[in-house]
Motif scaffolding. Structure first.
Motif, PDB file in Angstrom:
ATOM      1  N   ALA A 325       0.728  -1.063  -0.263  1.00  0.00           N
ATOM      2  CA  ALA A 325      -0.072   0.361   0.056  1.00  0.00           C
ATOM      3  C   ALA A 325       0.842   1.577  -0.013  1.00  0.00           C
ATOM      4  O   ALA A 325      -0.099   2.267  -0.403  1.00  0.00           O
ATOM      5  CB  ALA A 325      -0.772  -0.257   1.346  1.00  0.00           C
ATOM      6  N   GLN A 326       1.910   1.267   0.806  1.00  0.00           N
ATOM      7  CA  GLN A 326       3.241   1.966   0.775  1.00  0.00           C
ATOM      8  C   GLN A 326       4.425   1.718   0.023  1.00  0.00           C
ATOM      9  O   GLN A 326       4.794   2.018   0.581  1.00  0.00           O
ATOM     10  CB  GLN A 326       3.180   2.497   1.939  1.00  0.00           C
ATOM     11  N   SER A 327       4.906   2.019  -1.221  1.00  0.00           N
ATOM     12  CA  SER A 327       5.327   1.530  -2.050  1.00  0.00           C
ATOM     13  C   SER A 327       7.325   2.342  -1.748  1.00  0.00           C
ATOM     14  O   SER A 327       8.148   1.252  -1.590  1.00  0.00           O
ATOM     15  CB  SER A 327       6.083   1.762  -3.627  1.00  0.00           C
ATOM     16  N   ASP A 328       6.947   3.161  -0.423  1.00  0.00           N
ATOM     17  CA  ASP A 328       8.024   3.753  -0.300  1.00  0.00           C
ATOM     18  C   ASP A 328       8.471   4.088   1.159  1.00  0.00           C
ATOM     19  O   ASP A 328       9.389   4.100   1.759  1.00  0.00           O
ATOM     20  CB  ASP A 328       7.422   5.439  -0.765  1.00  0.00           C
ATOM     21  N   SER A 329       7.374   2.691   1.482  1.00  0.00           N
ATOM     22  CA  SER A 329       7.600   2.647   3.182  1.00  0.00           C
ATOM     23  C   SER A 329       8.989   0.546   2.979  1.00  0.00           C
ATOM     24  O   SER A 329       7.452  -0.056   3.118  1.00  0.00           O
ATOM     25  CB  SER A 329       6.744   2.390   4.282  1.00  0.00           C
ATOM     26  N   THR A 330       9.705   0.963   3.161  1.00  0.00           N
ATOM     27  CA  THR A 330      10.920  -0.559   3.379  1.00  0.00           C
ATOM     28  C   THR A 330      10.914  -0.525   5.546  1.00  0.00           C
ATOM     29  O   THR A 330      11.738   0.133   5.015  1.00  0.00           O
ATOM     30  CB  THR A 330      11.651  -0.538   1.982  1.00  0.00           C
ATOM     31  N   PHE A 331      11.112  -1.588   4.964  1.00  0.00           N
ATOM     32  CA  PHE A 331      11.916  -1.905   6.506  1.00  0.00           C
ATOM     33  C   PHE A 331      13.018  -2.973   6.790  1.00  0.00           C
ATOM     34  O   PHE A 331      12.470  -4.049   5.487  1.00  0.00           O
ATOM     35  CB  PHE A 331      10.597  -2.535   7.391  1.00  0.00           C
ATOM     36  N   ASN A 332      14.125  -2.811   7.627  1.00  0.00           N
ATOM     37  CA  ASN A 332      14.552  -4.434   7.301  1.00  0.00           C
ATOM     38  C   ASN A 332      13.988  -5.232   8.406  1.00  0.00           C
ATOM     39  O   ASN A 332      13.612  -4.729   9.091  1.00  0.00           O
ATOM     40  CB  ASN A 332      15.977  -3.936   7.661  1.00  0.00           C
ATOM     41  N   ALA A 333      14.301  -6.310   7.937  1.00  0.00           N
ATOM     42  CA  ALA A 333      13.497  -7.656   8.546  1.00  0.00           C
ATOM     43  C   ALA A 333      14.967  -8.903   8.713  1.00  0.00           C
ATOM     44  O   ALA A 333      16.609  -8.417   7.772  1.00  0.00           O
ATOM     45  CB  ALA A 333      12.842  -8.060   7.340  1.00  0.00           C
ATOM     46  N   SER A 334      15.060 -10.057   9.142  1.00  0.00           N
ATOM     47  CA  SER A 334      15.816 -11.147   9.229  1.00  0.00           C
ATOM     48  C   SER A 334      15.231 -12.295   8.965  1.00  0.00           C
ATOM     49  O   SER A 334      13.669 -12.185   9.662  1.00  0.00           O
ATOM     50  CB  SER A 334      16.801 -10.880  10.184  1.00  0.00           C
ATOM     51  N   VAL A 335      15.332 -13.549   8.442  1.00  0.00           N
ATOM     52  CA  VAL A 335      14.801 -14.657   8.487  1.00  0.00           C
ATOM     53  C   VAL A 335      14.513 -15.699   9.553  1.00  0.00           C
ATOM     54  O   VAL A 335      15.704 -15.685  10.313  1.00  0.00           O
ATOM     55  CB  VAL A 335      15.217 -15.620   7.366  1.00  0.00           C
ATOM     56  N   LEU A 336      13.191 -15.212  10.199  1.00  0.00           N
ATOM     57  CA  LEU A 336      13.643 -15.868  11.553  1.00  0.00           C
ATOM     58  C   LEU A 336      13.135 -18.242  11.124  1.00  0.00           C
ATOM     59  O   LEU A 336      13.870 -18.858  12.718  1.00  0.00           O
ATOM     60  CB  LEU A 336      12.349 -16.068  12.864  1.00  0.00           C
ATOM     61  N   SER A 337      12.821 -18.550  10.270  1.00  0.00           N
ATOM     62  CA  SER A 337      11.913 -19.798  10.287  1.00  0.00           C
ATOM     63  C   SER A 337      11.695 -19.967   8.849  1.00  0.00           C
ATOM     64  O   SER A 337      10.959 -18.857   8.211  1.00  0.00           O
ATOM     65  CB  SER A 337      11.457 -20.345  11.180  1.00  0.00           C
ATOM     66  N   VAL A 338      11.807 -21.091   8.742  1.00  0.00           N
ATOM     67  CA  VAL A 338      11.533 -21.657   7.407  1.00  0.00           C
ATOM     68  C   VAL A 338      10.488 -23.294   7.500  1.00  0.00           C
ATOM     69  O   VAL A 338      10.886 -23.822   7.725  1.00  0.00           O
ATOM     70  CB  VAL A 338      12.453 -21.521   6.046  1.00  0.00           C
ATOM     71  N   SER A 339       9.612 -23.130   6.992  1.00  0.00           N
ATOM     72  CA  SER A 339       8.691 -24.066   6.870  1.00  0.00           C
ATOM     73  C   SER A 339       8.962 -25.058   6.486  1.00  0.00           C
ATOM     74  O   SER A 339       9.475 -25.017   5.038  1.00  0.00           O
ATOM     75  CB  SER A 339       7.067 -23.619   6.756  1.00  0.00           C
ATOM     76  N   PRO A 340       9.379 -26.434   7.017  1.00  0.00           N
ATOM     77  CA  PRO A 340       9.853 -27.646   5.932  1.00  0.00           C
ATOM     78  C   PRO A 340       8.647 -28.017   5.369  1.00  0.00           C
ATOM     79  O   PRO A 340       8.567 -29.231   4.339  1.00  0.00           O
ATOM     80  CB  PRO A 340       9.875 -28.642   7.204  1.00  0.00           C
ATOM     81  N   LEU A 341       6.700 -27.475   5.330  1.00  0.00           N
ATOM     82  CA  LEU A 341       6.160 -28.505   4.690  1.00  0.00           C
ATOM     83  C   LEU A 341       5.841 -27.610   3.647  1.00  0.00           C
ATOM     84  O   LEU A 341       5.512 -25.883   3.671  1.00  0.00           O
ATOM     85  CB  LEU A 341       5.138 -28.460   5.938  1.00  0.00           C
ATOM     86  N   PRO A 342       5.008 -27.910   2.811  1.00  0.00           N
ATOM     87  CA  PRO A 342       4.177 -27.454   2.299  1.00  0.00           C
ATOM     88  C   PRO A 342       2.859 -26.194   2.406  1.00  0.00           C
ATOM     89  O   PRO A 342       2.297 -26.449   3.348  1.00  0.00           O
ATOM     90  CB  PRO A 342       4.591 -27.753   0.665  1.00  0.00           C
ATOM     91  N   VAL A 343       3.474 -24.880   1.787  1.00  0.00           N
ATOM     92  CA  VAL A 343       1.555 -24.522   1.833  1.00  0.00           C
ATOM     93  C   VAL A 343       0.450 -24.709   1.266  1.00  0.00           C
ATOM     94  O   VAL A 343       0.659 -25.299   1.003  1.00  0.00           O
ATOM     95  CB  VAL A 343       1.600 -22.455   1.503  1.00  0.00           C
TER      96      VAL A 343
END
Length: 494
Positions: A325-343
């Motif tokens: 909704a706000q393409s100029d709003s960007t935030f830094n992040a880091s990966v916490l976990s990756v699911s081993p099961l498919p969505v």
């Protein structure tokens, strides 16, 4: 057959038009062919220069924001609402009272449970004390042997005293014995001794108390006490559950009732605090409850990635999150976990398999809201201050590829290039090229906008323009124009 003048004139006109159209097609073919060849000859070779920079490899996914501290607050004891202490938009602290329900029934249950516990305590004390039985027993009578020995001792003393005169002649003087009346007491004492020996003593008794404890009764009483204690604890918890308190700090997002309404219970703790639940698509959804509290602190995003991209994701990798909704709003992040099961729902039919990853946002997230959609870009590879060139300058796949080097004199040379990190648009060069080298880029289009500078179709596609020109010149003489166009097409094909 007789030809009328009008018919003859039409035939002559059509013939002339056909010849003209064929000539126009030949001229168009010649012009286009020469123009295309000249354009191809003059088309410059596109090149790129090997330079130093940062090569980034990223993968992208889409998802929604949710805070792990978002919480649904529900009563553990249902009933009639007596008060609702907060409204939407209020800021509350952990432990603050949010609402209450009527306590009459819950208090009655506590009183009954307390009475049952008191009774169970008394019964256990009685069982442990056991049953005491008292009996009276008679002691055996004492033996009379002691009295007889005393009498024998007396008689022995008298006997010894009468034997004394036999050894002492002076003791036989008659007048002195007759004049002493006290000498008569000996027989009298001997006469009373037998009466004392025949006296019967009084019977002696003793009281004996015996206590017997029934182990089975004690065990049953202990079980009843434990049950009563559990019931009282549950009753007290139910009484406490009539008051709804905030499980976390936050802002009231919704209230589902007012005083006088009847609410149900969850049967859990004092409040049900949970982050947004996962939907069937793997994205997070907002929690629901009697009162919902939101808090952007610790905001996270759960995004779905393709099966190929998900294999590149690792815990701790850096990422950027951009609000849709706000393409100029960007935030830094880091990966916490990756699911081993498919969505759930992916992989069926024509849908591609996807896997969900959860990322932790950093920075000022105070104005973010649960449910906002976002695009996530995760950096899966990075090479800083590395030699790099555009991906289009290399041919082949894998770690070893080829490139065409353009020398200063215009000559070219094919070389083998070892590559490292494959970025989104550039590739890290490990060996085979030096900084400043010029390499050819693969040609993607000619000067006229078509690949290789030619029109679609067979034989260089030159006939296409001729056919189009012929079609435009047929006008009302469609028959001749069609024939001419077909002939020109065949020529162009050859």
């Amino acid at each position: 057959m007789k030809v009328f003048p009008r018919r003859r004139g039409a035939v002559l006109v059509n013939s002339a038009l056909g010849v003209a159209l064929i000539g126009a097609a030949a001229l168009a073919y010649t012009v286009l062919d020469d123009g295309t060849d000249r354009a191809a000859a003059k088309a410059p070779v596109r090149t790129a220069t090997v330079a130093r920079g940062t090569v980034l490899a990223t993968v992208s996914g889409t998802g929604t924001l949710a805070s792990p501290t978002d919480a649904a607050q529900d009563f553990t004891t249902g009933g009639r609402l007596t008060a609702v202490e907060v409204a939407v938009g209020d800021t509350v602290a952990k432990g603050q009272v949010l609402a209450t329900v009527d306590t009459t029934s819950a208090q009655q249950q506590v009183d009954a449970a307390q009475a049952a516990l008191n009774t169970a305590t008394v019964n256990l004390a009685k069982a442990r004390a056991g049953v005491t039985t008292t009996t009276v027993q008679q002691l055996p009578a004492k033996s009379s042997g002691s009295s007889g020995s005393a009498g024998s001792s007396g008689r022995g003393a008298g006997g010894s005293s009468t034997s004394a005169p036999q050894s002492d002649p002076s003791a036989q003087s008659g007048p002195s014995q007759q004049s002493d009346p006290s000498a008569q007491t000996g027989p009298s004492a001997q006469a009373t001794a037998p009466a004392a020996q025949n006296t019967v003593p009084e019977p002696q008794t003793t009281t004996i108390s015996t206590t017997k404890v029934d182990d089975a009764a004690v065990a049953q009483a202990e079980q009843q006490l434990a049950t009563a204690q559990t019931n009282l604890a549950n009753a007290r918890a139910a009484l406490a559950g009539t008051t709804l308190t905030a499980s976390v700090d936050g802002t009231v997002a919704s209230v589902a009732g007012k005083a006088g309404d009847t609410v149900g219970s969850t049967g859990g703790g004092s409040s049900s605090a949970s982050s947004g639940t996962k939907s069937s698509t793997g994205s997070s959804t907002a929690p629901s409850g009697f009162i919902v509290l939101t808090n952007p602190t610790g905001m996270q995003v759960t995004a779905n990635f393709s099966e190929l991209d998900s294999l590149k994701l690792k815990k701790g990798e850096a990422a950027t999150v951009t609000l849709n909704a706000q393409s100029d709003s960007t935030f830094n992040a880091s990966v916490l976990s990756v699911s081993p099961l498919p969505v759930s729902g992916s992989g069926g039919g024509s849908s591609a398999v996807q896997y969900a990853a959860t990322l932790q946002l950093s920075g000022d997230v105070g104005k973010l809201r649960t449910g906002l959609s976002a695009t996530v870009s995760v950096v899966t590879g990075e090479a800083d201050n590395a030699l790099s060139l555009p991906t289009a300058a290399l041919s082949g796949t894998g770690a070893s590829r080829t490139a065409t080097v353009v020398h200063a004199d215009g000559g070219t040379e094919r070389v083998t290039v070892e590559v490292g990190v494959e970025g989104d648009t550039t590739v890290q060069v490990l060996s085979g090229l030096a900084e400043g080298d010029t390499v050819e880029l693969a040609s993607t289009s000619g000067s006229n906008g078509f690949p290789n500078g030619s029109f679609p179709g067979t034989g260089g596609n030159r006939a296409g323009a001729g056919v189009a020109g012929i079609g435009g010149g047929t006008g009302g003489t469609g028959g001749a124009g069609g024939a001419g166009g077909a002939g020109a097409g065949r020529v162009g094909g050859r």
